[in-house]
Structures are given as C-alpha cells and as structure tokens.
Design a protein around this motif. Structure first.
Motif, PDB file in Angstrom:
ATOM      1  N   ASP A  75       0.836  -1.202   0.000  1.00  0.00           N
ATOM      2  CA  ASP A  75       0.000   0.000   0.000  1.00  0.00           C
ATOM      3  C   ASP A  75       0.872   1.253   0.000  1.00  0.00           C
ATOM      4  OD1 ASP A  75      -2.282  -1.587   0.111  1.00  0.00           O
ATOM      5  OD2 ASP A  75      -2.284  -1.605   2.304  1.00  0.00           O
ATOM      6  N   VAL A  76       1.990   1.180   0.745  1.00  0.00           N
ATOM      7  CA  VAL A  76       2.938   2.291   0.813  1.00  0.00           C
ATOM      8  C   VAL A  76       4.342   1.741   0.590  1.00  0.00           C
ATOM      9  CG1 VAL A  76       3.922   4.153   2.219  1.00  0.00           C
ATOM     10  CG2 VAL A  76       1.493   3.552   2.461  1.00  0.00           C
ATOM     11  N   ILE A  77       5.086   2.384  -0.297  1.00  0.00           N
ATOM     12  CA  ILE A  77       6.488   2.037  -0.520  1.00  0.00           C
ATOM     13  C   ILE A  77       7.332   3.243  -0.131  1.00  0.00           C
ATOM     14  CG2 ILE A  77       8.240   1.437  -2.238  1.00  0.00           C
ATOM     15  CD1 ILE A  77       6.102  -0.107  -3.763  1.00  0.00           C
ATOM     16  N   ALA A  78       8.338   3.010   0.700  1.00  0.00           N
ATOM     17  CA  ALA A  78       9.182   4.113   1.187  1.00  0.00           C
ATOM     18  C   ALA A  78      10.647   3.700   1.119  1.00  0.00           C
ATOM     19  CB  ALA A  78       8.817   4.470   2.626  1.00  0.00           C
ATOM     20  N   HIS A  79      11.519   4.696   1.077  1.00  0.00           N
ATOM     21  CA  HIS A  79      12.949   4.408   1.179  1.00  0.00           C
ATOM     22  C   HIS A  79      13.514   5.067   2.436  1.00  0.00           C
ATOM     23  CE1 HIS A  79      14.351   8.425   0.018  1.00  0.00           C
ATOM     24  NE2 HIS A  79      13.619   8.398  -1.071  1.00  0.00           N
ATOM     25  N   THR A  80      14.747   4.705   2.783  1.00  0.00           N
ATOM     26  CA  THR A  80      15.345   5.166   4.036  1.00  0.00           C
ATOM     27  C   THR A  80      16.460   6.178   3.827  1.00  0.00           C
ATOM     28  OG1 THR A  80      16.920   3.316   4.035  1.00  0.00           O
ATOM     29  CG2 THR A  80      14.832   2.985   5.197  1.00  0.00           C
ATOM     30  N   SER A  81      16.564   6.756   2.645  1.00  0.00           N
ATOM     31  CA  SER A  81      17.680   7.658   2.342  1.00  0.00           C
ATOM     32  C   SER A  81      17.447   9.062   2.880  1.00  0.00           C
ATOM     33  CB  SER A  81      17.891   7.735   0.828  1.00  0.00           C
ATOM     34  OG  SER A  81      18.830   8.737   0.497  1.00  0.00           O
ATOM     35  N   GLY A  82      18.540   9.692   3.292  1.00  0.00           N
ATOM     36  CA  GLY A  82      18.460  11.071   3.738  1.00  0.00           C
ATOM     37  C   GLY A  82      18.577  12.070   2.612  1.00  0.00           C
ATOM     38  N   SER A  83      19.060  11.645   1.442  1.00  0.00           N
ATOM     39  CA  SER A  83      19.356  12.610   0.387  1.00  0.00           C
ATOM     40  C   SER A  83      18.618  12.377  -0.927  1.00  0.00           C
ATOM     41  CB  SER A  83      20.870  12.610   0.107  1.00  0.00           C
ATOM     42  OG  SER A  83      21.331  11.319  -0.217  1.00  0.00           O
ATOM     43  N   PRO A  85      15.132  12.224  -3.068  1.00  0.00           N
ATOM     44  CA  PRO A  85      13.737  12.674  -2.959  1.00  0.00           C
ATOM     45  C   PRO A  85      12.764  11.514  -3.045  1.00  0.00           C
ATOM     46  CG  PRO A  85      14.630  13.200  -5.125  1.00  0.00           C
ATOM     47  CD  PRO A  85      15.784  12.724  -4.294  1.00  0.00           C
ATOM     48  N   MET A  86      11.599  11.690  -2.431  1.00  0.00           N
ATOM     49  CA  MET A  86      10.618  10.595  -2.446  1.00  0.00           C
ATOM     50  C   MET A  86      10.028  10.405  -3.838  1.00  0.00           C
ATOM     51  SD  MET A  86       7.202  12.065  -0.568  1.00  0.00           S
ATOM     52  CE  MET A  86       6.264  13.450  -1.226  1.00  0.00           C
ATOM     53  N   SER A  87      10.201  11.369  -4.728  1.00  0.00           N
ATOM     54  CA  SER A  87       9.617  11.297  -6.063  1.00  0.00           C
ATOM     55  C   SER A  87      10.136  10.124  -6.887  1.00  0.00           C
ATOM     56  CB  SER A  87       9.877  12.605  -6.827  1.00  0.00           C
ATOM     57  OG  SER A  87      11.263  12.868  -6.922  1.00  0.00           O
ATOM     58  N   TRP A  96       3.530   6.599  -1.354  1.00  0.00           N
ATOM     59  CA  TRP A  96       4.984   6.464  -1.323  1.00  0.00           C
ATOM     60  C   TRP A  96       5.575   7.552  -0.438  1.00  0.00           C
ATOM     61  CZ3 TRP A  96       2.455   8.401  -5.672  1.00  0.00           C
ATOM     62  CH2 TRP A  96       2.786   9.695  -6.053  1.00  0.00           C
ATOM     63  N   GLY A  97       6.810   7.322   0.009  1.00  0.00           N
ATOM     64  CA  GLY A  97       7.396   8.318   0.899  1.00  0.00           C
ATOM     65  C   GLY A  97       8.784   7.940   1.375  1.00  0.00           C
ATOM     66  N   VAL A  98       9.156   8.528   2.517  1.00  0.00           N
ATOM     67  CA  VAL A  98      10.490   8.351   3.088  1.00  0.00           C
ATOM     68  C   VAL A  98      10.345   7.972   4.554  1.00  0.00           C
ATOM     69  CG1 VAL A  98      12.696   9.465   3.601  1.00  0.00           C
ATOM     70  CG2 VAL A  98      11.467  10.029   1.490  1.00  0.00           C
ATOM     71  N   PHE A  99      11.158   7.013   4.967  1.00  0.00           N
ATOM     72  CA  PHE A  99      11.195   6.508   6.338  1.00  0.00           C
ATOM     73  C   PHE A  99      12.660   6.558   6.762  1.00  0.00           C
ATOM     74  CE2 PHE A  99      10.942   3.005   9.510  1.00  0.00           C
ATOM     75  CZ  PHE A  99       9.787   3.356  10.187  1.00  0.00           C
ATOM     76  N   TYR A 100      13.126   7.758   7.151  1.00  0.00           N
ATOM     77  CA  TYR A 100      14.555   8.016   7.333  1.00  0.00           C
ATOM     78  C   TYR A 100      14.942   8.040   8.806  1.00  0.00           C
ATOM     79  CZ  TYR A 100      18.927  10.768   7.302  1.00  0.00           C
ATOM     80  OH  TYR A 100      20.210  11.226   7.497  1.00  0.00           O
ATOM     81  N   PRO A 101      15.690   7.048   9.272  1.00  0.00           N
ATOM     82  CA  PRO A 101      16.178   7.066  10.653  1.00  0.00           C
ATOM     83  C   PRO A 101      17.495   7.836  10.737  1.00  0.00           C
ATOM     84  CG  PRO A 101      16.685   4.947   9.631  1.00  0.00           C
ATOM     85  CD  PRO A 101      16.045   5.804   8.575  1.00  0.00           C
ATOM     86  N   LEU A 102      17.525   8.876  11.552  1.00  0.00           N
ATOM     87  CA  LEU A 102      18.706   9.723  11.665  1.00  0.00           C
ATOM     88  C   LEU A 102      19.648   9.136  12.715  1.00  0.00           C
ATOM     89  CD1 LEU A 102      20.100  12.339  10.755  1.00  0.00           C
ATOM     90  CD2 LEU A 102      18.852  13.544  12.546  1.00  0.00           C
ATOM     91  N   GLN A 103      20.454   8.179  12.276  1.00  0.00           N
ATOM     92  CA  GLN A 103      21.366   7.491  13.190  1.00  0.00           C
ATOM     93  C   GLN A 103      22.458   6.821  12.371  1.00  0.00           C
ATOM     94  OE1 GLN A 103      23.195   7.088  15.738  1.00  0.00           O
ATOM     95  NE2 GLN A 103      21.513   6.847  17.212  1.00  0.00           N
ATOM     96  N   ILE A 120       9.836  11.559   8.475  1.00  0.00           N
ATOM     97  CA  ILE A 120       8.817  10.990   7.605  1.00  0.00           C
ATOM     98  C   ILE A 120       8.383  12.009   6.561  1.00  0.00           C
ATOM     99  CG2 ILE A 120       6.514   9.956   7.506  1.00  0.00           C
ATOM    100  CD1 ILE A 120       8.605   8.296   9.075  1.00  0.00           C
ATOM    101  N   GLU A 121       8.239  11.533   5.337  1.00  0.00           N
ATOM    102  CA  GLU A 121       7.663  12.332   4.251  1.00  0.00           C
ATOM    103  C   GLU A 121       6.797  11.401   3.413  1.00  0.00           C
ATOM    104  OE1 GLU A 121       9.056  15.413   0.706  1.00  0.00           O
ATOM    105  OE2 GLU A 121      10.492  13.948   1.483  1.00  0.00           O
ATOM    106  N   ALA A 122       5.682  11.890   2.904  1.00  0.00           N
ATOM    107  CA  ALA A 122       4.807  11.035   2.110  1.00  0.00           C
ATOM    108  C   ALA A 122       4.012  11.864   1.114  1.00  0.00           C
ATOM    109  CB  ALA A 122       3.859  10.254   3.018  1.00  0.00           C
ATOM    110  N   ASN A 123       3.462  11.175   0.120  1.00  0.00           N
ATOM    111  CA  ASN A 123       2.727  11.861  -0.946  1.00  0.00           C
ATOM    112  C   ASN A 123       1.284  12.144  -0.576  1.00  0.00           C
ATOM    113  OD1 ASN A 123       1.993   9.012  -1.159  1.00  0.00           O
ATOM    114  ND2 ASN A 123       1.033   9.544  -3.104  1.00  0.00           N
ATOM    115  N   SER A 124       0.801  11.553   0.518  1.00  0.00           N
ATOM    116  CA  SER A 124      -0.583  11.767   0.928  1.00  0.00           C
ATOM    117  C   SER A 124      -0.694  11.660   2.438  1.00  0.00           C
ATOM    118  CB  SER A 124      -1.503  10.724   0.275  1.00  0.00           C
ATOM    119  OG  SER A 124      -1.237   9.431   0.804  1.00  0.00           O
ATOM    120  N   GLN A 125      -1.788  12.174   2.971  1.00  0.00           N
ATOM    121  CA  GLN A 125      -2.003  12.093   4.411  1.00  0.00           C
ATOM    122  C   GLN A 125      -2.133  10.644   4.859  1.00  0.00           C
ATOM    123  OE1 GLN A 125      -2.018  14.952   6.472  1.00  0.00           O
ATOM    124  NE2 GLN A 125      -1.713  13.346   7.986  1.00  0.00           N
TER     125      GLN A 125
END
Length: 253
Positions: A75-83, A85-87, A96-103, A120-125
């Motif tokens: 349903d949702v695909i995300a990546h873990t990169s800090g640099s 873009p989610m596009s 789709w979006g970003v699941f970035y752990p800052l560690q 967290i960043e995503a294309n929809s609520q």
C-alpha cells in the motif's frame, strides 16, 4: 529470515528490502512489533505477495532500480535515504514516501531504537499516517520533514558523524606511531559529546585554535610534516575555529 505473528486487526505487514546495516537494524527494531520480512534486494527472495508497507533500504543509487521491481507490492512504498527525494517512488504504489532514521548503524552494535529520530515524508495524508504509525512503534522521536529539510539534516550528519569518525581514525593513527592505545581518548570524547547537552558547539569549543595559541599550532604542524594532507586538514580546521571564535566575540559586542 522472517518473523511470523498470528494476524489480528492491528497487525502491520512490513517488508524491508535490503541486507545492509540499516535494513538489519530496522528488522530487529520491528520484529516484535509487526509481521516483518527481510527481502534480498537482488533476487527479491522472501517478498510476500502483498504488504502494508515496503521499505527499501539500499544504497542511494540502487533505490529506483529496486523500486521498479516491487511496483504495487505494498500500500505504501518508502525508502530510508536522507538525500534521495521521495519522487523516485512516485510510480510504485498508491502511497509512497520516506522513512529516514537519523542514526549511524553498524551490524551487531546495540542501539536504543526509542531514541532514534525518524523523519517521515509522504505523498498523501494516508501514506504519512501509516509511516508515522510504524515509526512510533519503535521511536519516541518522529518528525515530518520535507526533502530539503532531510537533505540539510543528512549534510549536517555527515559533518557531525562521518567526518568526526574519520578524525577519530586520524587520532588513532597518530597515537599508533607510539603504540598508545586509542582507548585513552574515550573519556575525552565522551565529555566532548556530553557538554553538547547544555552548551552550543561554539560555547563548548576548546583547544589551541580557540585560544589562538599559534606557537602550539605551529608545533603541531611540524609534528605532521610527514603527511601534507594531514597538515592541510589541521590548518583548515584550525582556521575555521579561529574564524568562528572571532565572529562569536564580535557578536557579543
């Protein structure tokens, strides 16, 4: 490697696609919280037919390639990169979006996952809510951050973590010339970090450059005469500290 739990209405099915440091830690953090599969990014072995969330945790240059292999597998695909873009994931799923752990992650090194900030960043609520819910299962520090904020955090992290670790390597190499154990530096390093809980880096800065003790700095440069690159690093760092300390003094006037 797969964790199976009897499904109920609150279960979340998650696939972590990757085999590196971040992927292994995310699996460990989530295995008791959700139904988690860890998937080989090359062969896609162990990829379920359907997931609530698929997290791509591979090197930045491979994210788009892996994403094309798992279109509509979650349903949702995300990546873990800090640099990145989610596009790059825009054609892979409804969400789709970003699941970035800052560690900083290293296999086998224990972490308190509850203290790790997740960006967290995503294309929809709807997609954002799902990624936030997943992050909040393991962390007490979950933030919404756009691509530009995340890129700045990633850049700052390179200075704060990667470059600092590189400097520790230089310190170790210098000490090894006289067979001095690097562990003698650990209390100093712990105190350096501890001070930052109450002071800004500028306020906490000490050393010959902060004091503008030029004779000591010249002596250090002479000691580094065997390596011009290290001399240049020393000069650049010292000059930056001096410039910052002078600016700080002017700001107080």
């Amino acid at each position: 490697m797969k964790k199976h739990i009897n499904k109920d209405s609150n279960d979340i099915y998650v696939s972590i696609i990757g085999g590196g440091n971040v992927a292994s830690h995310l699996f460990k953090a989530l295995e008791a919280k959700a139904i988690v599969s860890i998937v080989n990014p090359r062969t896609l072995d162990n990829l379920p037919q359907r997931n609530d969330i698929a997290i791509i945790s591979v090197k930045d240059s491979a994210i788009e390639e892996v994403a094309k292999k798992i279109i509509n597998h979650a349903d949702v695909i995300a990546h873990t990169s800090g640099s990145v873009p989610m596009s790059v994931l825009s054609d892979t799923a409804n969400g789709w979006g970003v699941f970035y752990p800052l560690q900083t992650f290293t296999k086998g090194v224990e972490l308190d996952y509850s203290e790790i900030p997740f960006l967290i960043e995503a294309n929809s609520q709807s997609a954002q809510n799902k990624l936030v819910k997943l992050a909040e299962m393991i962390s007490n520090h979950v933030y919404i951050a756009g691509s530009e904020e995340r890129k700045l955090l990633h850049l700052a992290s390179v200075f704060a973590c990667n470059f600092t670790n590189c400097l520790m390597g230089i310190s170790r190499d210098i000490l090894s010339k006289s067979n001095i154990d690097f562990k003698v530096m650990l209390p100093l390093l712990k105190q350096t970090i501890s001070k930052l809980s109450n002071l800004s880096p500028t306020q906490a800065q000490t050393g010959p450059a902060a004091r503008r003790d030029y004779p000591v700095m010249e002596n250090h440069l002479e000691m580094l005469s065997y390596d011009r690159e290290l001399q240049e690093i020393y000069r650049l760092m010292s000059n930056h500290i001096i410039t910052k300390s002078k600016k700080n003094e002017l700001d107080k006037l």
